[in-house]
Write an enzyme that holds these catalytic residues in place. Structure first.
Site, PDB file in Angstrom:
ATOM      1  N   HIS A 124       0.815  -1.232   0.000  1.00  0.00           N
ATOM      2  CA  HIS A 124       0.000   0.000   0.000  1.00  0.00           C
ATOM      3  C   HIS A 124       0.846   1.279   0.000  1.00  0.00           C
ATOM      4  O   HIS A 124       0.315   2.349  -0.270  1.00  0.00           O
ATOM      5  CB  HIS A 124      -0.910   0.040   1.226  1.00  0.00           C
ATOM      6  CG  HIS A 124      -1.954  -1.032   1.247  1.00  0.00           C
ATOM      7  ND1 HIS A 124      -2.806  -1.259   0.185  1.00  0.00           N
ATOM      8  CD2 HIS A 124      -2.290  -1.941   2.206  1.00  0.00           C
ATOM      9  CE1 HIS A 124      -3.619  -2.268   0.491  1.00  0.00           C
ATOM     10  NE2 HIS A 124      -3.317  -2.701   1.713  1.00  0.00           N
ATOM     11  N   ASP A 159      -2.887 -10.937  -1.407  1.00  0.00           N
ATOM     12  CA  ASP A 159      -3.418 -10.303  -0.203  1.00  0.00           C
ATOM     13  C   ASP A 159      -4.866  -9.876  -0.477  1.00  0.00           C
ATOM     14  O   ASP A 159      -5.209  -9.523  -1.605  1.00  0.00           O
ATOM     15  CB  ASP A 159      -2.550  -9.083   0.146  1.00  0.00           C
ATOM     16  CG  ASP A 159      -2.949  -8.434   1.451  1.00  0.00           C
ATOM     17  OD1 ASP A 159      -2.323  -8.745   2.478  1.00  0.00           O
ATOM     18  OD2 ASP A 159      -3.897  -7.595   1.440  1.00  0.00           O
ATOM     19  N   HIS A 161      -6.443  -7.265   0.114  1.00  0.00           N
ATOM     20  CA  HIS A 161      -6.626  -5.873  -0.286  1.00  0.00           C
ATOM     21  C   HIS A 161      -5.898  -5.597  -1.604  1.00  0.00           C
ATOM     22  O   HIS A 161      -4.878  -6.225  -1.890  1.00  0.00           O
ATOM     23  CB  HIS A 161      -6.050  -4.937   0.783  1.00  0.00           C
ATOM     24  CG  HIS A 161      -6.697  -5.061   2.126  1.00  0.00           C
ATOM     25  ND1 HIS A 161      -6.221  -5.919   3.105  1.00  0.00           N
ATOM     26  CD2 HIS A 161      -7.785  -4.440   2.643  1.00  0.00           C
ATOM     27  CE1 HIS A 161      -6.998  -5.812   4.182  1.00  0.00           C
ATOM     28  NE2 HIS A 161      -7.956  -4.935   3.935  1.00  0.00           N
ATOM     29  N   ASP A 248      -4.698 -12.510   4.672  1.00  0.00           N
ATOM     30  CA  ASP A 248      -6.018 -11.980   5.034  1.00  0.00           C
ATOM     31  C   ASP A 248      -7.126 -12.317   4.039  1.00  0.00           C
ATOM     32  O   ASP A 248      -8.256 -11.865   4.202  1.00  0.00           O
ATOM     33  CB  ASP A 248      -5.938 -10.465   5.298  1.00  0.00           C
ATOM     34  CG  ASP A 248      -5.317  -9.686   4.151  1.00  0.00           C
ATOM     35  OD1 ASP A 248      -5.083 -10.278   3.083  1.00  0.00           O
ATOM     36  OD2 ASP A 248      -5.055  -8.481   4.348  1.00  0.00           O
TER      37      ASP A 248
HETATM   38 ZN   LIG Z   1      -4.398  -6.989   3.209  1.00  0.00          ZN
END
Ligand SMILES: [Zn+2]
Ligand SMILES: [Zn+2]
Length: 352
Positions: A124, A159, A161, A248
């Site tokens: 990120h 992941d 996200h 996650d």
């Molecule tokens: Zn994540």
């Protein structure tokens, strides 16, 4: 052969946010313990990172931002973004050693087939700001560093996200394929990662986002993986694979509502591992990052390291969830639509 290096430094454990913040380095230590208990390190070499220079960070970050992190790291208070990534004393050094681990993973590929840095994967982080618990973007940095030697680099981000920082930093880079499979839903962090984001300039078509609805289980996830991701990889023919695994996307994660089991995760990793041997002489870097159910994350990472290092499945079978998960018909239909759309956008025919 699957000669594997495991990059590790005890200082990784310093990268852990205080209080009830969900990002804790206990995931990394739990995974390492599971590996130790099963004798992984008789077959896998542990390698220590060499701290990189601050200048190297400037390949993907502004100097002002690097200085800002340093300042807040000394003060040990405030936020590095709008409220998700708090500064703690020493966060600069803790981030730097983990990024150094990913750079080390690339370096050791001269001698190893695969390299693991569970301390890496900060997808990120942006050029001039932290985001989503990520300070410095080691994923984009390692791709930039690898380009010259390897030519074509594929980043595969599992992941839960969207890997938005990585995408932004490499959006126009024609040498890097950016694949991200993630939950995509109104109000869900970070809000980007739609099918229409495909890259720009010479890199048009080299960003492949697979936006998945909440409730996506192993069945639909793996179908999207086979039908879209694998086909795209075969088109691109990478010479180096960088996997941001996360933990996650697991059904037990408190922040993400994807529903993968350890078995679904492993199927994806097996496929990537196979492709790395098919296209890239095995060259593969495995990184960690998100994962807020610590037990599930540690098991996923251990199982994945076993897979790429060629450790007997029997050694780790007890770490698996009982069964594959499935999606409801409603969710499955939604994923089918995403697959159809992506095939159209990316020109991925049914025959391959
Ligand atoms: Zn994540
Ligand atoms: Zn291998």
């Amino acid at each position: 052969m699957h000669k594997t290096a495991f990059v590790w430094d005890e200082k990784y454990l310093d990268y852990s946010f205080p209080g009830d913040h969900p990002f804790k380095s206990i995931r990394e230590s739990m995974a390492k313990k599971l590996m130790e208990e099963r004798g992984f390190f008789h077959e896998i070499d542990v390698v220590r990172p060499t701290p990189i220079s601050e200048e190297l960070l400037l390949k993907v970050h502004d100097k002002e931002y690097v200085d800002h992190v340093k300042r807040l790291s000394e003060e040990g208070k405030g936020y590095l973004d709008s409220g998700d990534t708090p500064a703690f004393k020493g966060i600069f050094e803790a981030s730097l050693i983990r990024v150094s681990g990913t750079v080390k993973a690339l370096e050791v590929l001269d001698k190893y087939d695969h390299a693991v840095n569970l301390g890496g994967g900060f997808h990120h982080a942006k050029r001039s700001s932290a985001s989503g618990f990520c300070v410095f973007n080691d994923v984009a940095l390692v791709a930039k560093l690898a380009e010259e030697k390897y030519g074509r680099v594929a980043i595969i981000d599992l992941d839960g996200h969207h890997g938005d920082g990585t995408q932004a930093l490499l959006y126009d880079d024609p040498n890097v394929l950016k694949v991200s499979l993630h939950m995509y839903h109104r109000g869900f962090f970070p809000g980007t990662g739609s099918a229409e984001e495909i890259g720009e300039g010479e890199a048009k078509g080299l960003t492949l986002n697979v936006p998945l609805p909440p409730g996506t289980g192993d069945d639909a996830y793996l179908e999207a993986f086979r039908e879209v991701v694998v086909k795209k990889i075969r088109q691109f023919k990478p010479r180096l694979f960088v996997v941001v695994e996360g933990g996650d996307s697991h059904f037990g994660d408190p922040l993400v509502e994807l529903k993968l089991s350890t078995r679904g995760y492993l199927e994806a990793i097996k496929k990537i591992h196979g492709l790395a041997h098919e296209y890239a002489d095995g060259k593969l870097i495995l990184l960690g990052v998100g994962g807020y159910n610590y037990d599930a994350t540690a098991r996923i990472w251990t199982l994945s390291v076993a897979e790429i290092a060629g450790i007997e499945e029997g050694e780790v079978e007890t770490l698996h969830d009982c069964c594959f998960t499935s999606s409801t018909p409603f969710v499955k239909n939604k994923v089918e639509e995403v697959i159809k759309e992506l095939k159209k956008i990316h020109g991925l025919g049914d025959k391959d």
